[in-house]
Write a protein that holds these residues in place. Structure first.
Motif, PDB file in Angstrom:
ATOM      1  N   CYS A   1       0.870  -1.379  -0.056  1.00 41.98           N
ATOM      2  CA  CYS A   1      -0.024  -0.061  -0.089  1.00 41.98           C
ATOM      3  C   CYS A   1       0.999   1.291  -0.024  1.00 41.98           C
ATOM      4  CB  CYS A   1      -0.891   0.100   1.128  1.00 41.98           C
ATOM      5  SG  CYS A   1      -1.816  -1.438   1.403  1.00 41.98           S
ATOM      6  N   TYR A   2       0.496   2.156  -0.786  1.00 40.04           N
ATOM      7  CA  TYR A   2       1.151   3.346  -0.909  1.00 40.04           C
ATOM      8  C   TYR A   2       0.346   4.543  -0.654  1.00 40.04           C
ATOM      9  CZ  TYR A   2       4.988   0.696  -3.337  1.00 40.04           C
ATOM     10  OH  TYR A   2       5.918  -0.099  -3.646  1.00 40.04           O
ATOM     11  N   VAL A   3       0.506   5.513   0.037  1.00 39.69           N
ATOM     12  CA  VAL A   3      -0.522   6.224   0.498  1.00 39.69           C
ATOM     13  C   VAL A   3       0.145   7.785   0.683  1.00 39.69           C
ATOM     14  CG1 VAL A   3      -2.053   7.104   2.223  1.00 39.69           C
ATOM     15  CG2 VAL A   3      -1.419   4.853   2.274  1.00 39.69           C
ATOM     16  N   CYS A   4      -0.343   8.538  -0.270  1.00 38.91           N
ATOM     17  CA  CYS A   4       0.435   9.833  -0.531  1.00 38.91           C
ATOM     18  C   CYS A   4      -0.757  11.022  -0.397  1.00 38.91           C
ATOM     19  CB  CYS A   4       1.356   9.905  -1.684  1.00 38.91           C
ATOM     20  SG  CYS A   4       2.315  11.321  -1.926  1.00 38.91           S
ATOM     21  N   GLY A   5      -0.157  12.126  -0.004  1.00 39.14           N
ATOM     22  CA  GLY A   5      -1.381  13.339   0.253  1.00 39.14           C
ATOM     23  C   GLY A   5      -0.770  14.045   1.470  1.00 39.14           C
TER      24      GLY A   5
END
Lengths: 241, 199
Positions: free
Chosen positions: A205-209
Motif C-alpha cells: 500500500c502506498y499512501v500519499c497526500g
C-alpha cells in the motif's frame, strides 16, 4: 560513492492538469534515471544570486534524459508560483536527484498494489501506474483517488482510458459529479474496504497526500488488518512549495 | 553562481543567518514519516539503552517522567527544506540517561516503535545536545509528531530526531539507519547541507 549533483534542466513542454497545476517536461542532460515514486530537488536562482529549493515528486518514468514533474500552485509558496505561472519553454532551472529509496515501486514486484492518493499526492503514484504500463507488468493495481472536486483531477484523460489490471475509484470530499453514487466526504473505512484489497492478499500500500489525509488513510489500513510494514507513506506538509 | 532561472525573484523571507543553506522558514509544523503512525500505549512503553557489553538500562514511562526535565527552545531543520525557529520542548537530557551507562564505543543506533532506525555518533547525543522529548509547546507530544516520546537532536537534520523512540544500541561499528541506507547523508549536518549521500 554516488553523489547527487545539480544539473541544468531545460523546460521543453508544459501540460495544464487543472486550473492550478501543471506538468513540466524537462530535459536534463546526464539524468541517471529513477524509480517510480522518487522525487528530486529543484533549485531556482535569481539574477542576483538569491536561490531557493524545494522537493517535487517525479510524475513519470524517465524517458532517456527527459523527466516530468507535476506542480501544484501553493498560494504563499516561493517556488511553485514560478513553476506554475512564470516559467516558459526554453527556461532553465537546476535539479538534483533522484532522492528517496523507500516510497518506490519496482516493476519486478509481484504483490498486488493499492495506491491511495489525496489531492496532489497522486503524482508519485501516477509514476507507479506509468512504470507498470511501461514495463508491461500484469501486477494488479487499485487506485483510490480522493480529491476535493472533479475539477481537481490530474491526468484526467489518461486515467479515463481503460487499462487492464488497473481499477480506479474516485472519492470526492467537497463536490461530486452529478448523480455520483457516493456522497461527498472524507475517506472512510468502507471506502478502503470496498476499493482496496483484502489484507490477506498482502498488498503493498502506498499512501500519499497532505498530512491529515495520510494519517487517516494509513490508520484505516491498519484497522483493516494491513501490516504496518506494507503501508508506505509520503506526507506533504501544510506549506511545502 | 548556478544557472539563472529567468524571471525568478523569490520571496526572500525572514530567517537570515539562522537559516542553514537551502532552507526556508516554516511557521506550521509539517509531518514526515515513512509509514503509519505506530500505536504505543504508555503502560507498555519503555526506553532502553543497550551497551556493547550486553547491559541494558531501561526506563518505563513513570520512571522517565520522574527524572529531572529540561525545557529546550531550539531551531529545527528538516532535510525536506523547512526550518522552524524557537520550538519549545520538554523532556529529559540524554546526559541524565547516560549517567550510569558505561561504554567505550563511538556509535549509537537509535530504534523506534514501528521499526524506524537512525544512526549517529554517540558524542552527538551528549553534552546538552540531545533530549528525549515528551511535550511540545506545553502539550503532550502528539503521536504524529512522535509521541509519546521522540528523540530531539536539533543540531542535525530532523530525521535524526527519531519519532516514537524505543531505545539506543551502542555499537563499535556505525550502522546506517533507515534513511541513511536510502540515499540520505550518514551524518546530516544542516550547516554543511549534508542532505544526501556524498554531500
Amino acid at each position: 560513492m554516488r553523489r547527487l549533483i545539480w544539473r541544468a534542466a531545460t523546460l521543453v513542454e508544459v501540460r495544464a492538469e487543472t486550473a492550478t497545476a501543471r506538468t513540466l517536461v524537462l530535459d536534463v542532460p546526464g539524468w541517471p534515471g529513477h524509480l517510480a515514486g522518487q522525487h528530486l530537488d529543484v533549485r531556482l536562482t535569481a539574477d542576483d544570486g538569491y536561490s531557493a529549493q524545494r522537493s517535487y515528486s517525479l510524475a513519470a518514468p524517465a524517458d532517456g534524459e527527459r523527466i516530468e514533474l507535476t506542480v501544484e500552485l501553493v498560494d504563499d509558496g516561493e517556488v511553485s508560483p514560478y513553476l506554475t505561472e512564470v516559467i516558459e519553454v526554453g527556461d532553465q532551472v537546476e535539479v538534483r536527484g533522484p532522492v528517496g529509496g523507500w516510497f518506490v515501486w519496482r516493476p519486478e514486484s509481484r504483490a498486488p498494489v493499492l495506491l491511495v492518493a489525496g489531492g496532489s499526492g497522486i503524482v508519485p503514484l501516477m509514476a507507479m501506474i506509468r512504470a507498470r504500463r511501461l514495463a508491461g507488468s500484469r501486477t494488479p493495481f487499485r487506485l483510490l483517488y480522493s480529491l476535493r472536486d472533479p475539477g481537481r483531477r490530474y491526468y484526467a484523460a489518461e486515467l479515463r482510458r481503460p487499462e487492464p489490471g488497473l481499477d480506479i475509484t474516485y472519492l470526492y470530499t467537497r463536490t461530486t459529479p452529478e448523480d455520483w453514487p457516493r456522497k461527498a466526504g472524507r475517506v472512510m473505512l468502507g471506502d478502503l474496504a470496498e476499493s482496496g484489497w483484502p489484507a490477506d492478499f498482502e498488498p503493498d500500500c502506498y499512501v500519499c497526500g497532505p498530512t491529515g489525509f495520510v494519517e487517516v488513510a494509513a490508520d484505516l489500513l491498519l484497522d483493516l488488518g494491513h501490516a504496518p510494514e506494507h503501508v508506505r507513506t509520503e506526507r506533504f506538509g501544510p506549506s511545502g512549495g | 553562481m548556478g544557472i539563472i532561472s529567468r524571471g525568478f525573484r523569490g520571496r526572500r523571507t525572514e530567517g537570515g543567518d539562522r537559516l542553514p543553506p537551502g532552507q526556508y522558514l516554516e511557521h506550521g509544523f509539517p509531518v514526515l514519516s515513512a509509514g503509519p503512525t505506530p500505536r504505543v500505549p504508555l503502560d507498555r512503553w519503555e526506553f532502553a539503552i543497550d551497551t556493547e557489553t550486553g547491559q541494558t538500562h531501561r526506563w518505563t514511562w513513570p520512571e522517565l517522567t520522574a527524572l529531572p526535565a529540561e525545557t529546550p527552545t531550539v531551531d529545527i531543520h528538516c532535510v525536506t527544506k523547512w526550518s522552524k525557529f524557537d520550538t519549545n520542548w520538554e523532556g529529559v537530557s540524554l546526559d541524565t540517561l547516560f549517567e550510569d551507562v558505561e561504554t567505550s564505543v563511538e556509535y549509537a543506533q537509535v530504534y523506534s516503535y514501528g521499526g524506524y532506525t537512525t544512526n549517529l555518533p554517540l558524542e552527538d547525543l551528549l553534552d546538552g545536545k540531545a533530549w528525549l522529548a515528551y511535550r511540545y509547546d506545553g502539550e503532550e507530544l502528539e503521536p504524529r509528531h512522535g509521541g509519546p516520546v521522540r528523540l530531539l537532536v536539533p543540531h542535525l537534520y530532523f530525521w535524526k530526531s527519531a519519532k516514537w523512540v524505543r531505545g539506543i544500541r551502542l555499537t563499535n561499528e556505525d550502522w546506517p539507519g533507515f534513511w541513511e541506507t536510502a540515499g540520505y547523508h550518514n551524518y546530516g549536518d544542516p550547516w554543511r547541507e549534508q542532505r544526501y549521500e556524498g554531500d
